[in-house]
Design a protein around this motif. Structure first.
Motif, PDB file in Angstrom:
ATOM      1  N   VAL A   1      -3.319   6.126 -12.496  1.00 61.19           N
ATOM      2  CA  VAL A   1      -3.177   5.892 -11.063  1.00 61.19           C
ATOM      3  C   VAL A   1      -3.480   4.421 -10.774  1.00 61.19           C
ATOM      4  O   VAL A   1      -4.536   3.918 -11.141  1.00 61.19           O
ATOM      5  CB  VAL A   1      -4.128   6.800 -10.255  1.00 61.19           C
ATOM      6  N   VAL A   2      -2.536   3.751 -10.132  1.00 61.09           N
ATOM      7  CA  VAL A   2      -2.727   2.373  -9.679  1.00 61.09           C
ATOM      8  C   VAL A   2      -2.825   2.435  -8.162  1.00 61.09           C
ATOM      9  O   VAL A   2      -1.850   2.746  -7.481  1.00 61.09           O
ATOM     10  CB  VAL A   2      -1.554   1.458 -10.105  1.00 61.09           C
ATOM     11  N   HIS A   3      -4.028   2.182  -7.651  1.00 65.03           N
ATOM     12  CA  HIS A   3      -4.244   2.234  -6.204  1.00 65.03           C
ATOM     13  C   HIS A   3      -4.105   0.827  -5.629  1.00 65.03           C
ATOM     14  O   HIS A   3      -4.917  -0.047  -5.921  1.00 65.03           O
ATOM     15  CB  HIS A   3      -5.636   2.805  -5.904  1.00 65.03           C
ATOM     16  N   LEU A   4      -3.068   0.626  -4.827  1.00 63.14           N
ATOM     17  CA  LEU A   4      -2.878  -0.649  -4.137  1.00 63.14           C
ATOM     18  C   LEU A   4      -3.690  -0.580  -2.848  1.00 63.14           C
ATOM     19  O   LEU A   4      -3.376   0.206  -1.950  1.00 63.14           O
ATOM     20  CB  LEU A   4      -1.397  -0.888  -3.830  1.00 63.14           C
ATOM     21  N   SER A   5      -4.751  -1.367  -2.785  1.00 63.66           N
ATOM     22  CA  SER A   5      -5.654  -1.266  -1.640  1.00 63.66           C
ATOM     23  C   SER A   5      -5.667  -2.557  -0.834  1.00 63.66           C
ATOM     24  O   SER A   5      -5.494  -3.647  -1.376  1.00 63.66           O
ATOM     25  CB  SER A   5      -7.068  -0.938  -2.119  1.00 63.66           C
ATOM     26  N   GLY A   6      -5.858  -2.385   0.441  1.00 64.11           N
ATOM     27  CA  GLY A   6      -5.951  -3.535   1.341  1.00 64.11           C
ATOM     28  C   GLY A   6      -6.524  -3.099   2.668  1.00 64.11           C
ATOM     29  O   GLY A   6      -6.618  -1.908   2.960  1.00 64.11           O
ATOM     30  N   SER A   7      -6.884  -4.060   3.482  1.00 66.88           N
ATOM     31  CA  SER A   7      -7.469  -3.752   4.786  1.00 66.88           C
ATOM     32  C   SER A   7      -6.389  -3.251   5.740  1.00 66.88           C
ATOM     33  O   SER A   7      -5.195  -3.522   5.575  1.00 66.88           O
ATOM     34  CB  SER A   7      -8.127  -5.006   5.376  1.00 66.88           C
ATOM     35  N   PHE A   8      -6.822  -2.535   6.776  1.00 64.50           N
ATOM     36  CA  PHE A   8      -5.911  -2.054   7.802  1.00 64.50           C
ATOM     37  C   PHE A   8      -5.148  -3.228   8.414  1.00 64.50           C
ATOM     38  O   PHE A   8      -3.941  -3.152   8.640  1.00 64.50           O
ATOM     39  CB  PHE A   8      -6.681  -1.288   8.885  1.00 64.50           C
ATOM     40  N   GLU A   9      -5.860  -4.344   8.655  1.00 65.48           N
ATOM     41  CA  GLU A   9      -5.245  -5.500   9.319  1.00 65.48           C
ATOM     42  C   GLU A   9      -4.114  -6.098   8.471  1.00 65.48           C
ATOM     43  O   GLU A   9      -3.026  -6.373   8.973  1.00 65.48           O
ATOM     44  CB  GLU A   9      -6.305  -6.568   9.608  1.00 65.48           C
ATOM     45  N   VAL A  10      -4.373  -6.283   7.180  1.00 69.76           N
ATOM     46  CA  VAL A  10      -3.360  -6.880   6.291  1.00 69.76           C
ATOM     47  C   VAL A  10      -2.138  -5.968   6.191  1.00 69.76           C
ATOM     48  O   VAL A  10      -0.993  -6.418   6.319  1.00 69.76           O
ATOM     49  CB  VAL A  10      -3.959  -7.145   4.881  1.00 69.76           C
ATOM     50  N   ILE A  11      -2.375  -4.686   5.997  1.00 74.09           N
ATOM     51  CA  ILE A  11      -1.252  -3.767   5.819  1.00 74.09           C
ATOM     52  C   ILE A  11      -0.512  -3.543   7.133  1.00 74.09           C
ATOM     53  O   ILE A  11       0.718  -3.464   7.153  1.00 74.09           O
ATOM     54  CB  ILE A  11      -1.731  -2.461   5.155  1.00 74.09           C
ATOM     55  N   SER A  12      -1.236  -3.511   8.236  1.00 76.27           N
ATOM     56  CA  SER A  12      -0.598  -3.368   9.541  1.00 76.27           C
ATOM     57  C   SER A  12       0.342  -4.542   9.812  1.00 76.27           C
ATOM     58  O   SER A  12       1.457  -4.357  10.319  1.00 76.27           O
ATOM     59  CB  SER A  12      -1.676  -3.278  10.627  1.00 76.27           C
ATOM     60  N   GLU A  13      -0.094  -5.743   9.455  1.00 76.29           N
ATOM     61  CA  GLU A  13       0.760  -6.923   9.639  1.00 76.29           C
ATOM     62  C   GLU A  13       2.027  -6.817   8.794  1.00 76.29           C
ATOM     63  O   GLU A  13       3.122  -7.127   9.254  1.00 76.29           O
ATOM     64  CB  GLU A  13      -0.012  -8.196   9.285  1.00 76.29           C
ATOM     65  N   ARG A  14       1.880  -6.352   7.554  1.00 77.32           N
ATOM     66  CA  ARG A  14       3.052  -6.159   6.680  1.00 77.32           C
ATOM     67  C   ARG A  14       4.023  -5.157   7.291  1.00 77.32           C
ATOM     68  O   ARG A  14       5.231  -5.366   7.287  1.00 77.32           O
ATOM     69  CB  ARG A  14       2.614  -5.609   5.320  1.00 77.32           C
TER      70      ARG A  14
END
Length: 185
Positions: free
Chosen positions: A121-134
């Motif tokens: 399993v490769v979990h791509l993790s990031g903050s809500f803010e970074v992913i929301s912007e994407r």
């Protein structure tokens, strides 16, 4: 030597699963599946209306993906699957199918010997803010940005005894691929 385990690239919508999965599969010369391509039309319509999927929506979809993984592994095919797989039980279904995963959840230690897929399993993790912007920049996807919070609320990051690595989405694509390839060695 045993064939390498299939790789599950997981994370919330907008974390880059499809992009990372396709690039990784290309780099390794493996087959790539994007789980989004296997959602039934009802799921797509529901998400398109801004309604989060529930377990009843997801389980048949995950079972179908489990069968695909089983088939490819049995034929010696190396596979990368991009799939949100936000809950541990969803990853268990990808590994063991519905019967094995639900037996494990309902009666720990009572699982029978079912067809199982070993996954990295490769979990791509990031903050809500970074992913929301994407997500706000993504066009033409059936998953609206308004559902992102429901994905973070559902997320159960992988943990032991799962075989996993966590990679930050803040890294460049080439860095992410290099980290995953190194983990395979």
């Amino acid at each position: 030597m045993a064939a390498p385990a299939p790789i599950l690239v997981m994370g919330v919508s907008g974390s880059g699963k499809s992009t990372v999965g396709a690039l990784l599969a290309s780099e390794l010369g493996w087959k790539f599946y994007d789980a989004d391509d296997y959602h039934p039309e009802e799921n797509r319509i529901k998400m398109g209306k801004g309604i989060p999927l529930n377990d009843q929506d997801r389980i048949p979809w995950l079972c179908n993906l489990h069968e695909i993984l089983l088939r490819d592994v049995a034929s010696g095919q190396h596979v990368v699957l991009a799939c949100s797989a936000l809950k541990k039980v969803y990853r268990d279904i990808l590994i063991q199918g519905k019967d094995g995963a639900l037996a494990k959840r309902d009666k720990p230690g009572k699982e029978g010997k079912l067809a199982e897929v070993k996954l990295l399993v490769v979990h791509l993790s990031g903050s809500f803010e970074v992913i929301s912007e994407r997500l706000s920049k993504r066009k033409g996807h059936f998953m609206p940005p308004e559902l992102l919070q429901s994905q973070f609320d559902t997320l159960e990051p992988p943990s032991a005894p799962e075989k996993f690595i966590q990679v930050s989405v803040d890294k460049s694509l080439s860095e992410i691929i290099a980290i995953i390839v190194k983990a395979l060695q």
